[in-house]
Design an enzyme around this catalytic site. Structure first.
Site, PDB file in Angstrom:
ATOM      1  NE  ARG A  69      -4.285  -1.986   1.526  1.00 11.14           N
ATOM      2  CZ  ARG A  69      -5.318  -2.286   2.729  1.00 11.14           C
ATOM      3  NH1 ARG A  69      -5.415  -1.628   3.872  1.00 11.14           N
ATOM      4  NH2 ARG A  69      -6.168  -3.052   2.167  1.00 11.14           N
ATOM      5  CB  SER A  70       0.543   4.362   1.685  1.00 11.25           C
ATOM      6  OG  SER A  70      -0.595   5.002   0.935  1.00 11.25           O
ATOM      7  CB  ALA A  71       5.081   0.941   2.519  1.00  7.00           C
ATOM      8  CE  LYS A  73       0.736   8.108  -1.274  1.00  3.64           C
ATOM      9  NZ  LYS A  73      -0.382   7.007  -0.765  1.00  3.64           N
TER      10      LYS A  73
END
Length: 388
Positions: A69-71, A73
């Site tokens: 997921r947003s890791a 980013k």
């Protein structure tokens, strides 16, 4: 608990915390890795590779990877910073310098650094994208070019949970002529030997476990346990809120276990990684790893210099961002004041702490509701701190 892997002398508390996560915090399958000064000191995995119980519960293996997921980013943020380091992007240039269509609907003054620091003012779309549009490589960028910002770019900040995908991907494409997934594969993952993908190749699909929800531990322990006037959960329940709209720019919500979703290049949320790869990537941001280093000292300073701080228009609580990275603070507790990295909604976490030489990666298949400060990841961070 049958924990596999190795721990260097002095880092035994990390293994103990990892075991407790399974015994007390509902962990189903996970891995954690830690580098110090460019050398791996923790590499552990345990549990089952699938958490959704729709298939046979096979054990987590040495090479098991998961959606983080947003890791994602954090690794994505390294791309424009490296392009800046190479003289290909000016962080203070208007986005429209590279992407002319973006200069519309009040975004003429949006700078490249605003995209990275969640200050661009476009965390939402007036019309959500369908799952097919989200992954087609063109619809997201077209929608954002036409989108009117909800605040004047540069004047405030709010987490661009999903729109970050198309903002950064289109910028990189306009500058380099390559998709961001290809750029990461060729310029970051391949030189460093990382099992990290934005756009999963078909030949690697057999390694990826299935994610699924897990229950919160008895007595609470959920993420973002802060007490703002309005909680993230309350804001999310309001369909008119920026919180709800930012997390719902793709409707209906895509299935993250779908092979088509995993093969798409969504650099805000669709990365797939091992814990080892996250930790190794962050280690290369702060120093050499087997002769490879990503960030020059000046770029490292840029990555962790505060660009945004205070109440977040989307996440409600106070957040801190550098250029693409979350910085240590109450909403994202990392190892120390100089730490920078990025959590993934539901659990995963990658970060580096230059002062201690620590780089950290944690991935899990058991997704919780929180956006950041997952109790399992935080238990491991505290164990790293005690080991130092």
């Amino acid at each position: 608990m049958d924990v596999q892997g190795t721990v260097a002398a002095g880092f035994e508390p990390v293994r103990d915390a990892f075991v407790r996560n399974f015994e007390h915090l509902g962990e189903r399958g996970a891995a954690v890795a830690v580098y110090r000064d460019g050398y791996k000191v923790v590499d552990l995995w345990a549990g089952t590779r699938n958490a959704d119980e729709t298939t046979v519960l096979e054990p987590w293996a040495l090479d098991t990877a998961q959606v983080v997921r947003s890791a994602t980013k954090g690794v994505t943020a390294a791309v424009p910073l490296l392009l800046h380091q190479r003289g290909q992007i000016d962080l203070d240039a208007p986005v429209g310098t590279y992407w002319p269509e973006f200069k519309a609907a009040g975004k003429e003054r949006a700078l490249v650094r605003h995209l990275l620091s969640h200050r661009a003012g476009v965390p939402v779309l007036d019309r959500p994208l369908t799952p097919a549009e989200a992954v087609d490589g063109t619809s997201g960028a077209l929608a954002l070019a036409a989108q009117q910002p909800v605040w004047e770019p540069g004047t405030d900040h709010g987490y661009h949970a999903h729109t970050y995908s198309w903002l950064i991907a289109e910028l990189v494409k306009r500058v380099t002529g390559r998709s961001i997934g290809r750029w990461i594969a060729e310029e970051i993952a391949r030189p460093l030997g990382l099992d990290f993908w934005v756009g999963l190749p078909a030949e690697e699909a057999h390694r990826v476990g299935r994610i699924g929800p897990v229950e919160e531990p008895v007595g609470g322990g959920g993420a973002l346990r802060l007490r703002p006037k309005r909680s993230v959960s309350e804001a999310y329940q309001d369909p008119r809120s920026l919180t709800r709209r930012a997390f719902a720019v793709i409707e209906p919500r895509p299935d993250e276990n779908d092979p088509a979703y995993r093969a798409a290049e969504l650099p805000a949320s669709g990365g797939i990684s091992t814990a080892r790869a996250l930790a190794r990537c962050y280690a290369a941001m702060i120093g050499p790893v087997d002769g490879h280093r990503l960030f020059a000292p000046a770029t490292l300073t840029l990555a962790r210099t505060e660009e945004s701080a205070g109440p977040d228009r989307v996440l409600v609580v106070a957040t801190r961002f550098g250029l693409g990275f979350m910085l240590h603070g109450p909403a994202a507790p990392l190892l120390g004041p100089g730490s920078f990295g990025h959590p993934g909604r539901g659990g995963s976490l990658g970060f580096a702490d230059p002062e201690s030489g620590i780089a950290f990666g944690y991935v899990t298949n058991g997704m919780r509701k929180g956006v950041t400060a997952d109790p399992r990841a935080q238990a491991l961070v505290r164990a790293v701190r005690s080991s130092l």
